[in-house]
Design a protein around this motif. Structure first.
Motif, mmCIF file in Angstrom:
data_model
loop_
_atom_site.group_PDB
_atom_site.id
_atom_site.type_symbol
_atom_site.label_atom_id
_atom_site.label_comp_id
_atom_site.label_asym_id
_atom_site.label_seq_id
_atom_site.Cartn_x
_atom_site.Cartn_y
_atom_site.Cartn_z
ATOM 1 N N ALA A 194 0.752 -1.044 -0.027
ATOM 2 C CA ALA A 194 0.047 0.128 -0.011
ATOM 3 C C ALA A 194 0.697 1.403 -0.052
ATOM 4 O O ALA A 194 0.570 2.375 -0.791
ATOM 5 C CB ALA A 194 -0.896 -0.038 1.310
ATOM 6 N N ALA A 195 1.933 1.176 0.600
ATOM 7 C CA ALA A 195 2.978 2.274 0.795
ATOM 8 C C ALA A 195 3.553 2.563 -0.520
ATOM 9 O O ALA A 195 3.776 3.744 -1.087
ATOM 10 C CB ALA A 195 3.820 2.163 1.798
ATOM 11 N N ALA A 238 1.012 4.172 -2.993
ATOM 12 C CA ALA A 238 0.255 5.303 -2.538
ATOM 13 C C ALA A 238 0.431 6.468 -3.534
ATOM 14 O O ALA A 238 -0.556 7.409 -3.588
ATOM 15 C CB ALA A 238 0.760 5.799 -1.200
ATOM 16 N N ARG A 239 1.556 7.067 -3.699
ATOM 17 C CA ARG A 239 1.938 7.814 -4.977
ATOM 18 C C ARG A 239 0.800 8.215 -6.004
ATOM 19 O O ARG A 239 0.337 9.321 -6.180
ATOM 20 C CB ARG A 239 3.164 8.044 -5.349
ATOM 21 N N ARG A 291 -1.904 6.207 -5.909
ATOM 22 C CA ARG A 291 -2.894 6.026 -5.455
ATOM 23 C C ARG A 291 -3.739 4.688 -6.184
ATOM 24 O O ARG A 291 -5.047 4.621 -6.719
ATOM 25 C CB ARG A 291 -4.249 7.086 -5.451
ATOM 26 N N THR A 332 -4.089 -0.286 7.803
ATOM 27 C CA THR A 332 -4.266 0.472 6.323
ATOM 28 C C THR A 332 -5.047 1.564 6.414
ATOM 29 O O THR A 332 -5.349 1.910 5.054
ATOM 30 C CB THR A 332 -4.718 -0.704 5.181
ATOM 31 N N TYR A 388 -4.317 4.494 4.260
ATOM 32 C CA TYR A 388 -4.018 4.596 2.858
ATOM 33 C C TYR A 388 -5.494 4.592 2.131
ATOM 34 O O TYR A 388 -6.138 3.409 1.907
ATOM 35 C CB TYR A 388 -3.321 3.335 2.363
ATOM 36 N N HIS A 393 -6.439 4.354 -0.711
ATOM 37 C CA HIS A 393 -6.761 3.587 -2.118
ATOM 38 C C HIS A 393 -6.839 2.105 -1.391
ATOM 39 O O HIS A 393 -6.872 1.430 -2.448
ATOM 40 C CB HIS A 393 -5.407 3.825 -2.959
#
Length: 277
Positions: free
Chosen positions: A63-64, A67-68, A70, A90, A93, A95
């Motif tokens: 997820a990290a 993230a940018r 999404r 999570t 996040y 997304h």
């Protein structure tokens, strides 16, 4: 009904009773895993799905990384108690979405994914259906990533003492069952009949570009942390509670008599394949 005669817990719900301990004590995966998988999958905006997500040991680093942009990540987990911890882990996040259901009951509903991930759970899924389910979820060229994290004991004398404990309590397949020396540099070293998915997948013409990758790192557990870890492992969860307590107490005595901990070779094994275009 005595503890020894209780019905076994379904595989998908084996860990829910210890969800918080599972989240705190279970080791994660090699840092290099995420970039390796994402470089192979080359998502280009296509969504990702993780099946058997647990409390998010693999979900969070993916997820990290996503993230940018999404990139949507759907995390599927059959146990509501595990999913509750997964949602908490999570929450940062947006997304990421969490669905509480088993992989065999999950329906992509027309959505095709660029990546399906299964981390330390592929062996729980229906062997007769799992490749069909993955194929149905993936877009043409989409990737499947299957991950495990076996461990090996570095000290042969400690390994032998722990093997005696396992034999005494009927424990098979514990994290300390193998010496570190049995693990070579390639994930294929699991050997025939071991459950490594390459042979099974190689016979399925729907998948191509098969790869196996192994990452190594050192890990030390003190006695308390290792007992918490063992309490979340299926080999121990499957034991009746009284026998599990006796087995863990014996492990504690061995570790306390051996410097108060255990040094392990912590391995992340990765299998990759993609749907033929």
């Amino acid at each position: 009904m005595t503890d020894e005669h209780r019905k076994p817990v379904p595989a998908g719900q084996m860990f829910g009773a210890v969800a918080e301990v599972f989240d705190a004590a279970r080791p994660g995966y090699a840092v290099a895993l995420v970039p390796e998988v994402l470089a192979y999958a080359d998502l280009r905006g296509r969504p990702m799905a993780e099946v058997g997500a647990g409390t998010g040991k693999a979900t969070v680093p993916f997820a990290a990384a996503l993230a940018r942009r999404r990139t949507p990540l759907v995390a599927i987990e059959p146990d509501a108690r595990m999913a509750e911890v997964l949602r908490r882990n999570t929450a940062a996040y947006p997304h990421v979405s969490v669905e509480v259901r088993g992989f065999e009951c999950w329906r992509p509903e027309g959505r095709r994914y660029g990546l399906v991930l299964a981390a330390t759970c592929w062996h729980w899924f229906d062997r007769d259906r799992r490749w069909d389910l993955v194929h149905a979820a993936l877009a043409p060229g989409g990737a499947v990533a299957l991950v495990w994290n076996p461990q090996g004991v570095r000290d042969p004398r400690l390994h032998a003492r722990l093997a005696e404990v396992d034999a005494r309590h009927g424990v098979a397949g514990s994290p300390h069952a193998d010496l570190a020396s049995v693990y070579a540099d390639t994930a294929r070293s699991w050997g025939p009949g071991s459950g490594w998915p390459e042979g099974e997948c190689r016979g399925d013409a729907r998948f191509t570009d098969l790869r196996s990758v192994r990452f190594h790192c050192d890990r030390r557990y003190d006695t308390v942390r290792y007992l918490d870890f063992l309490a979340t492992v299926s080999a121990y969860r499957a034991l009746p509670a009284a026998r599990r307590a006796r087995a863990l107490a014996d492990v504690a005595r061995v570790l306390d008599g051996h410097g108060g901990g255990i040094d392990m070779d912590h391995i992340t094994d990765l299998f990759l394949a993609r749907v033929a275009r």
